[in-house]
Design a protein around this motif. Structure first.
Motif, PDB file in Angstrom:
ATOM      1  N   UNK A 146       1.807   1.897  -3.617  1.00 14.53           N
ATOM      2  CA  UNK A 146       0.702   2.454  -4.413  1.00 14.53           C
ATOM      3  C   UNK A 146       0.510   3.924  -4.073  1.00 14.53           C
ATOM      4  N   UNK A 147       0.647   4.251  -2.796  1.00 17.44           N
ATOM      5  CA  UNK A 147       0.511   5.649  -2.387  1.00 17.44           C
ATOM      6  C   UNK A 147       1.586   6.500  -3.062  1.00 17.44           C
ATOM      7  N   UNK A 148       2.819   5.969  -3.103  1.00 19.51           N
ATOM      8  CA  UNK A 148       3.895   6.689  -3.775  1.00 19.51           C
ATOM      9  C   UNK A 148       3.593   6.882  -5.254  1.00 19.51           C
ATOM     10  N   UNK A 160       0.639   7.067  -6.664  1.00 24.84           N
ATOM     11  CA  UNK A 160      -0.439   8.050  -6.808  1.00 24.84           C
ATOM     12  C   UNK A 160       0.111   9.458  -6.674  1.00 24.84           C
ATOM     13  N   UNK A 188       0.817  -1.212   0.000  1.00 22.28           N
ATOM     14  CA  UNK A 188       0.000   0.000   0.000  1.00 22.28           C
ATOM     15  C   UNK A 188       0.850   1.261   0.000  1.00 22.28           C
ATOM     16  N   UNK A 189       2.054   1.207   0.613  1.00 20.56           N
ATOM     17  CA  UNK A 189       2.952   2.355   0.560  1.00 20.56           C
ATOM     18  C   UNK A 189       3.413   2.625  -0.862  1.00 20.56           C
TER      19      UNK A 189
END
Lengths: 93, 128, 166
Positions: free
Chosen positions: A38-40, A42, A35-36
């Motif tokens: 994917x956040x990066x 985005x 999830x980290x």
């Protein structure tokens, strides 16, 4: 004179946005979890959209606007698909 | 520095200020992505760049092109509308996915997920 | 008259919004673009019929303006607040945590708008909403006083949203 001011501040803004993209890439590479990353990704999309807008202002062409819109769209769809994948292991239920 | 459009001085100053401020806010948000320690804190960070950062740069772009073409150019409104609607959706989905994964792995420092309804989950369980 | 209009053009507001979007995207108000945009918007409005959305009633335009202004101000202030937390150092997010709020609003559209507001203002993140109990799970970056956040959400946003949508 005014072109000089604008040119320098656009350069400064592009530098800042480049650094912001660097931070996002750092998070993308470092993780630690999916999830980290994917956040990066985005954040990378949003920052590159803003960078395209500043490039468009420098060139005075509206062509970059369309590119920014498409980057935004792709970023949204991509992140949503990836988050759905994380949640259930499938993209479309 | 390399070429930039020749705007009147007031517009150039205004656009410069907005562009640098917006880029600064976006940079701060991305810095938060590196500096904050837990994932749930980091989810807050990109919304800085997506709200105030994007807002400043989009307004700057509107002013720049409107003065340059000497007619109102407001198609940046589309991007701002789009970003305002999509950013919450991605962040919410990501946070829910993370919560779900933490639960699946049996971590205890996250709040309990509400019970899933047996079949189809219905319209109620999901957010909007 | 109104009935005939909705039979030909099911969602007039959506039609106008799509047409405006088309014209904005093409940066022109020439008759050709208006005609083409109207065609696209007509198709969009009719495809919305297949989705059968709940009818929405918007009331109190003044409450809408108040809400928009409040959100505008809060986006600014919360941006600064979150920037300060990020700059505070490695230990900046020591107060971050989850909290729950009991919501009285049941309208789907109101909840959708509330979720956008809460997630768009940095510092608060909408995580989950359970409709059977009406509880909302939030993550807050600066959770010093849970009472204050509850009051902020309920009095500053929810009351106005309920006026608009219910």
């Amino acid at each position: 004179m005014s072109a000089l001011i604008l040119g320098w501040s656009l350069t400064l803004a592009q530098l800042l946005l480049g650094l912001a993209m660097g931070c996002a890439v750092l998070r993308l590479l470092r993780g630690p979890r999916a999830q980290d990353r994917i956040l990066g990704l985005d954040t990378l999309y949003v920052n590159s959209m803003l960078l395209l807008l500043t490039i468009g202002m420098r060139s005075g062409a509206t062509l970059y606007f369309e590119a920014a819109l498409i980057i935004g769209l792709l970023g949204f769809v991509g992140t949503v698909a990836l988050s759905k994948f994380l949640m259930r292991g499938e993209v479309i239920e | 520095m390399s070429q930039a459009p020749d705007l009147p001085l007031w517009a150039a100053l205004l656009v410069s200020l907005l562009v640098v401020a917006g880029a600064g806010v976006a940079f701060l948000g991305s810095l938060g992505l590196v500096r904050l320690r837990s994932f749930y804190s980091r989810v807050h960070a990109p919304s800085l760049g997506a709200t105030l950062g994007a807002g400043c740069i989009l307004i700057a772009s509107m002013i720049c092109f409107s003065v340059l073409r000497s007619r109102p150019m407001v198609h940046e409104l589309l991007i701002s509308l789009f970003v305002t609607i999509t950013t919450p959706v991605t962040l919410m989905l990501l946070a829910r996915a993370a919560l779900y994964r933490d639960h699946a792995e049996g971590r205890t420092n996250v709040p309990p997920l509400p019970k899933r309804r047996p079949e189809g989950a219905g319209p109620g369980e999901g957010t909007t | 008259m109104n009935r005939i209009l909705t039979r030909i053009l099911p969602h007039p507001k959506l039609f106008l919004a799509l047409l405006a979007m088309w014209l904005l995207m093409n940066q022109s108000v020439s008759p050709g673009q208006i005609l083409f945009g109207a065609l696209v918007a007509f198709g969009g409005a009719w495809s919305m019929v297949a989705l059968q959305p709940e009818p929405v009633r918007l009331r109190r335009p003044r409450a809408m303006i108040t809400l928009a202004w409040r959100v505008f101000l809060d986006v600014f202030s919360s941006n600064f607040a979150v920037a300060r937390i990020i700059l505070r150092g490695r230990d900046g997010d020591r107060n971050a945590g989850f909290m729950t709020v009991q919501l009285d609003m049941t309208s789907h559209y109101g909840l959708a708008v509330l979720s956008i507001i809460l997630t768009c203002t940095p510092g608060t993140l909408w995580v989950n909403y359970t409709s059977s109990t009406g509880t909302l799970l939030l993550h807050v970056l600066d959770l010093v006083d849970e009472e204050e956040w509850t009051r902020l959400i309920k009095e500053r946003y929810e009351r106005l949203l309920m006026e608009i949508f219910e």
